[in-house]
Motif scaffolding. Sequence first.
Motif, short mmCIF file in Angstrom:
data_model
loop_
_atom_site.label_atom_id
_atom_site.label_comp_id
_atom_site.label_asym_id
_atom_site.label_seq_id
_atom_site.Cartn_x
_atom_site.Cartn_y
_atom_site.Cartn_z
N ALA A 1 0.61 -1.23 0.06
CA ALA A 1 -0.01 0.04 0.04
C ALA A 1 0.98 1.22 0.12
N HIS A 2 2.00 1.32 0.84
CA HIS A 2 2.83 2.27 0.87
C HIS A 2 3.53 2.58 -0.69
N SER A 3 3.88 1.44 -1.20
CA SER A 3 4.40 1.70 -2.64
C SER A 3 3.56 2.25 -3.57
N LYS A 4 2.42 2.27 -3.39
CA LYS A 4 1.11 2.60 -4.11
C LYS A 4 0.46 4.07 -3.82
N GLY A 5 1.47 4.53 -2.78
CA GLY A 5 1.00 6.01 -2.33
C GLY A 5 -0.01 6.29 -1.35
N VAL A 6 -0.24 5.33 -0.35
CA VAL A 6 -1.26 5.07 0.64
C VAL A 6 -0.65 5.66 1.83
N VAL A 7 -1.20 6.65 2.40
CA VAL A 7 -0.72 6.83 3.58
C VAL A 7 -1.50 5.95 4.80
N ILE A 8 -0.92 5.25 5.80
CA ILE A 8 -1.61 4.34 6.64
C ILE A 8 -1.32 5.04 8.25
N ILE A 9 -2.53 4.95 8.92
CA ILE A 9 -2.40 5.38 10.32
C ILE A 9 -3.15 4.29 10.99
N ALA A 10 -2.59 4.19 12.35
CA ALA A 10 -3.30 3.25 13.03
C ALA A 10 -3.19 3.43 14.73
N ALA A 11 -3.88 3.15 15.54
CA ALA A 11 -4.08 3.69 17.08
C ALA A 11 -3.00 2.85 17.85
N ALA A 12 -2.26 3.48 18.57
CA ALA A 12 -1.29 2.95 19.35
C ALA A 12 -1.80 1.87 20.29
N SER B 1 -6.91 8.11 16.29
CA SER B 1 -6.33 7.70 15.09
C SER B 1 -7.03 8.39 13.78
N PRO B 2 -8.43 8.38 13.79
CA PRO B 2 -9.11 8.92 12.50
C PRO B 2 -8.96 10.62 12.54
N HIS B 3 -8.66 10.96 13.58
CA HIS B 3 -8.22 12.71 13.66
C HIS B 3 -7.06 12.94 12.42
N VAL B 4 -6.00 11.94 12.93
CA VAL B 4 -4.88 12.10 11.95
C VAL B 4 -5.03 11.57 10.61
N ALA B 5 -6.03 10.65 10.39
CA ALA B 5 -6.36 10.23 9.09
C ALA B 5 -7.08 11.32 8.32
N GLY B 6 -8.12 11.83 8.95
CA GLY B 6 -8.77 13.01 8.33
C GLY B 6 -7.64 14.32 7.97
N VAL B 7 -6.92 14.77 8.90
CA VAL B 7 -5.84 15.64 8.58
C VAL B 7 -5.10 15.19 7.32
N ALA B 8 -4.53 13.90 7.31
CA ALA B 8 -3.69 13.33 6.18
C ALA B 8 -4.49 13.59 4.83
N ALA B 9 -5.90 13.26 4.88
CA ALA B 9 -6.84 13.48 3.73
C ALA B 9 -6.61 14.74 3.27
N LEU B 10 -6.87 16.05 4.14
CA LEU B 10 -6.65 17.37 4.12
C LEU B 10 -5.14 17.85 3.47
N ILE B 11 -4.06 17.25 4.09
CA ILE B 11 -2.88 17.49 3.32
C ILE B 11 -2.67 17.24 2.18
N LYS B 12 -3.16 15.77 1.62
CA LYS B 12 -3.12 15.27 0.26
C LYS B 12 -4.06 16.07 -0.59
N ALA B 13 -4.95 16.59 -0.19
CA ALA B 13 -6.03 17.53 -0.90
C ALA B 13 -5.39 18.73 -1.16
N ALA B 14 -4.34 19.00 -0.45
CA ALA B 14 -3.74 20.62 -0.47
C ALA B 14 -2.62 20.20 -1.47
N GLY B 15 -2.19 19.14 -1.97
CA GLY B 15 -1.29 19.12 -2.95
C GLY B 15 0.01 18.02 -2.60
N VAL B 16 -0.05 17.65 -1.35
CA VAL B 16 1.25 16.77 -1.03
C VAL B 16 0.72 15.43 -1.32
N THR B 17 1.38 14.61 -2.16
CA THR B 17 1.12 13.32 -2.69
C THR B 17 1.58 12.04 -1.83
N GLU B 18 2.91 11.95 -1.81
CA GLU B 18 3.61 10.98 -1.44
C GLU B 18 3.55 11.08 0.21
#
Length: 615
Positions: free
Chosen positions: A272-283, A369-386
């Motif tokens: 998944a990481h090699s295909k550009g997916v950001v992965i977040i998990a609860a500690a 964890s989903p707070h970070v996942a949501g913000v990761a989505a905002l970052i990617k929507a802002a143009g950061v892709t990797e």
Amino acid sequence: MRKLLIACLFLLGLGFALFNFKGLAAQGEFETIVLDFREDVPAEVRQEQVRSLGAQLNSEFSQADNVYIVKGDRTTLKALRKSGLVKLTEYIEPNYMYKLPEAPGNSNYRAFSSSKDEAQPAFRGANDPLYGKQWNLRNVSIEPAWDETKGAGITVAVIDTGISQVPDLKDTKFVKGYDFVSDKVEADDDNGHGTHVAGTVAQSTNNNYGVAGVAYEASLMPLKVLSSSGGGTVADISEAIKFAADNGADVINMSLGGGGESQMMQEAINYAHSKGVVIIAAAGNSNENSASYPARYPHVIGVSAIDSSGEKAFYSSYGAGVDISAPGGAMQGEGDSAAGGILQETIGYDENDNLIPVFAAFQGTSMASPHVAGVAALIKAAGVTEPDDIEKVLKESARAVQDDGLNYYGAGHLDAGAAVKLALRGQITFRDFFRWLRDNGYLNPRFWIDGGAVALLPKVAMVLGSYLLAWFLRNYFPFGWSWSLASGLLAGSSGLFFLRGFYIFDLPQWPFRVMGSSIPELGSAVQGSGLLNPIFASVLIPFILVALLLGHRSWKWFAIGSAVGVASCLVVSAVVDPAVLWLGEGAIARTFLITNALLCYGLAYLASQGEKQTA
């Protein structure tokens, strides 16, 4: 000799302890075993082994990877690893059970109702009636992030107990998911955990109902890997990770975990990481000094939980594997007094055990964890892709916590506003340009038509007036038109007047005022005053130009044109705005301007007398 003996005994004891303590990597529970057959094993050989062991494909997605599941315990696992099956497989490993992180105290915040009768919140970010109770969203500074993006075009896969489309997910976009527990397309929630987590990511927002979500314009992909009791296997979770990567997910959230390291899961994460997916998990919620799996894996962002005061939540795991912290809540009391939890709409049961929508306050790293996942989505929507760049933005923008010796918080507290701002650094967005136009008045029609920065209509009148005066003069003293004459008319009457209102941030404005000023305005152009300087707003400058250039065949006409242009400028100024330095704005100033306009026109008349050829 004695010291050497003590050192040897210490090393022997340490080696024995390390050999016999496998740590969290081998502490998981399992009831089945994963067999991953090598690709070069003939199909008939593989099928013979499968029949003899009673193994089965894990799901319809297991066929391509030749992944099979067989029942067994640690004794069976040990026997298989000593058999000839080792030569036919990539690995033989426990199919560990991962679970929902236990978080004591989760309870319904209140039973379902329309919530439309509640007072509107006094916040600018959302009009949802219960938004005022979502302290967690303001804790991560969500509103500055929403000013730039809401996550449109991004897909977040929620690998959990499934998602039920409760009323406050009505406006949220969904893409196709899958139920890996029951092997079907519909991935409905029968626990409530996955729906709550999904709400934090993308609850429908600004719909005058319920609560808000972090990236509410993002799409959700429901992937059910945990049963109604909250347990699931690493095989199902691994296949869900690959499904998400193959079906367009940009971000994966896993609010689940346990002990037991899995090669199958690590391979899925790497894929998944090699295909550009950001992965977040609860500690994890065991308050232990290390995060659980899958948060511990490389390429996974592990999230610990903080309470409403910004301190580590009492249950949150910490230490190794924690990359960042986010609101997980710490509730006090139950029911309507369950303050401090994370409020979203999910499913629950009424007094007759009927499934109904409820607004519920939960606590746990599952909620962080989903707070970070949501913000990761905002970052990617802002143009950061990797994915590595997104992780870097998350960490560099986090609010650092000093003296965090046990790594309670990783890089610090999640900050959505700072993360999006960092993601947009160096990019000029349409929103930025629009805001610049608005803030500088360019979107106001009055700016362009009635004396904004450029005083457009008077300037046009000055230019047209100069040509009219030149035409009148030419009727009595014929001469030909030339570029030098036209340039003089333009310079004397207006200059490049549109530059007067041209602004570039952080640059001095006097060059534009000079280039956009006519000769009578030059005296006040540098300091930016609107008053005409009587030295320049007079016949003096045209007289000097004529005196200097009268003997030059071509430039003489520039001087004559300037004199006519200045005459037009002074007449229009006398009518529209007779404001002259030291002379005021009354009759004296107006008389001064008209008198000098006549002198300028007379000067042009004298200079052009007897001339009948162009320069």
